[in-house]
Design a protein around this motif. Sequence first.
Motif, PDB file in Angstrom:
ATOM      1  N   PRO A 258       0.815  -1.208   0.000  1.00 32.68           N
ATOM      2  CA  PRO A 258       0.000   0.000   0.000  1.00 32.68           C
ATOM      3  C   PRO A 258       0.857   1.270   0.000  1.00 32.68           C
ATOM      4  CG  PRO A 258      -0.734  -1.537   1.700  1.00 32.68           C
ATOM      5  CD  PRO A 258       0.522  -2.096   1.117  1.00 32.68           C
ATOM      6  N   LYS A 259       0.487   2.203  -0.848  1.00 30.97           N
ATOM      7  CA  LYS A 259       1.080   3.549  -0.924  1.00 30.97           C
ATOM      8  C   LYS A 259       2.559   3.578  -1.288  1.00 30.97           C
ATOM      9  CE  LYS A 259      -2.099   5.528   2.373  1.00 30.97           C
ATOM     10  NZ  LYS A 259      -2.219   5.673   3.774  1.00 30.97           N
ATOM     11  N   ARG A 260       3.089   2.496  -1.826  1.00 25.78           N
ATOM     12  CA  ARG A 260       4.476   2.556  -2.279  1.00 25.78           C
ATOM     13  C   ARG A 260       4.725   1.498  -3.365  1.00 25.78           C
ATOM     14  NH1 ARG A 260       9.325   0.962   0.547  1.00 25.78           N
ATOM     15  NH2 ARG A 260       9.574   0.172  -1.531  1.00 25.78           N
ATOM     16  N   HIS A 261       5.889   1.594  -3.976  1.00 27.58           N
ATOM     17  CA  HIS A 261       6.232   0.634  -5.018  1.00 27.58           C
ATOM     18  C   HIS A 261       6.544  -0.729  -4.387  1.00 27.58           C
ATOM     19  CE1 HIS A 261       9.798   2.583  -3.461  1.00 27.58           C
ATOM     20  NE2 HIS A 261      10.450   1.466  -3.715  1.00 27.58           N
ATOM     21  N   ALA A 262       6.344  -1.792  -5.181  1.00 26.38           N
ATOM     22  CA  ALA A 262       6.653  -3.133  -4.674  1.00 26.38           C
ATOM     23  C   ALA A 262       8.122  -3.470  -4.914  1.00 26.38           C
ATOM     24  CB  ALA A 262       5.760  -4.155  -5.360  1.00 26.38           C
ATOM     25  N   LEU A 263       8.692  -2.889  -5.959  1.00 27.61           N
ATOM     26  CA  LEU A 263      10.069  -3.174  -6.371  1.00 27.61           C
ATOM     27  C   LEU A 263      10.562  -1.965  -7.148  1.00 27.61           C
ATOM     28  CD1 LEU A 263      11.867  -5.860  -6.471  1.00 27.61           C
ATOM     29  CD2 LEU A 263      11.080  -6.113  -8.810  1.00 27.61           C
ATOM     30  N   ARG A 264      11.857  -1.688  -7.056  1.00 25.92           N
ATOM     31  CA  ARG A 264      12.436  -0.605  -7.847  1.00 25.92           C
ATOM     32  C   ARG A 264      13.457  -1.259  -8.774  1.00 25.92           C
ATOM     33  NH1 ARG A 264      12.608   4.277  -4.111  1.00 25.92           N
ATOM     34  NH2 ARG A 264      10.923   5.159  -5.307  1.00 25.92           N
TER      35      ARG A 264
END
Length: 388
Positions: A91-97
């Motif tokens: 939630p509210k952020r990326h899962a992977l960069r």
Amino acid sequence: MTERDIIIIGGGPSGLSTALHLVRDFPHLSTRILILEKARYPRLKLCAGGLVLDAEVILQRLGLDVREVPHVDVDTIHFDFEAKGLNIRIPKRHALRVIRRDEFDNWLAQKARGMGIEIREEITVKSVVPDEGGATVETDQGVFRAQVVVGADGSNGVTRRCIFPNAPVYTARVIEIITPPYPLTPAPLMISAPRSSVAFFDFFPVPNNIAGYVWDFPTQVKGEAMRCWGIYDTNLLAGEQRPQLKETLAKEMSRLGFDLDDYEIKGHPIRWFSPENQMSVPRVLLVGDSVGADPLFGEGISMALGYGVLAAREIGEAFQRNEFSFKRFRRRVLWSPLGQTLIARWFITYIIYTIKWKWFQILLWRIMKPVVIVVAWLFVLNWGKRLS
Ligand SMILES: Cc1cc2nc3c(=O)[nH]c(=O)nc-3n(C[C@H](O)[C@H](O)[C@H](O)COP(=O)(O)OP(=O)(O)OC[C@H]3O[C@@H](n4cnc5c(N)ncnc54)[C@H](O)[C@@H]3O)c2cc1C
């Protein structure tokens, strides 16, 4: 002969992390460190560049913000078996960069230099010979001498081969391809997020004795949107009859409109972690892939950064005690949050890749989703925060 207290062989994430943590935790050692790197930055390193949150947590604690490096944010990670599976979103952020390693490693090396760490490029280490008073490092540009040597020279590293010439080596086969984004065809998978922002791990090769998965990540090369594809095989089913890696990857890519023969294929082994792997002898420590990356996914950037945290602590304390046997280093790693996730992943690897029947993969990725998420959350992820 050049002398330094600490020589780090290899300026990838594990070597640079060791140096950066030494400077942070034992600043008096900062001018006594020398990194020897055989390439020149920015140098190519075959890697899909998937950076998990644990890596970012370790970098943040060093005061480093990975968003300075060109990257692509992945919203959803999808674990697939035959076109259905499990989605992971945070939630509210990326899962992977996703970063490119030439850019990421160059950025990290600049940060290290900015903190006063000396890095000498285009020097290839040929051998490492420890003795009672230190270690001798022979290179293509002369001989170096150190009180302590850190082998951060990757899966094929010379340091490990010098200090453990007969140790068993667990090595995965990996090939990688970069392509343009998908052709404008409809996404064939039932996923709410646009396929272009999803990172896929597809386990369809397991019943065919490839103990691994095919990946398909969004990435960028020099600012241009691309896809990074590859296939990872732990080699756990090496005794069985297996199709070619290339053939298996080609099958998946053709489903999405790509012809693998149109692209350059690159391969590199990944040495993976096993609890029996040795990690040190008196005067010499190993970190990163030279000890072992995650066997489950071949994930190794966060692990490399984590090994650096522990090696720096071990070395700093050794100088304080003036005792360099490093006989507690293996225990330090295995009992740490990094060691615990590596052991858990090693254990899970033997389950999910050796019970290779189709029904088991269906059970895992489609039916037991809540159990898989809880196990991942407790044992696989979130170790970086605890590695303080
Ligand atoms: C195809 C592929 C895809 C991957 N995808 C991912 C991914 O998506 N996410 C992830 O987390 N991990 C991934 N990995 C694993 C990851 O790349 C490694 O775990 C990670 O690079 C390990 O870091 P390291 O510092 O230990 O070693 P390396 O990054 O290999 O760095 C070793 C350094 O040592 C230098 N060196 C080597 N030999 C010598 C020598 N004799 N003298 C001097 N210098 C030397 C090299 O030039 C290099 O700079 C992937 C690996 C492969 C092969």
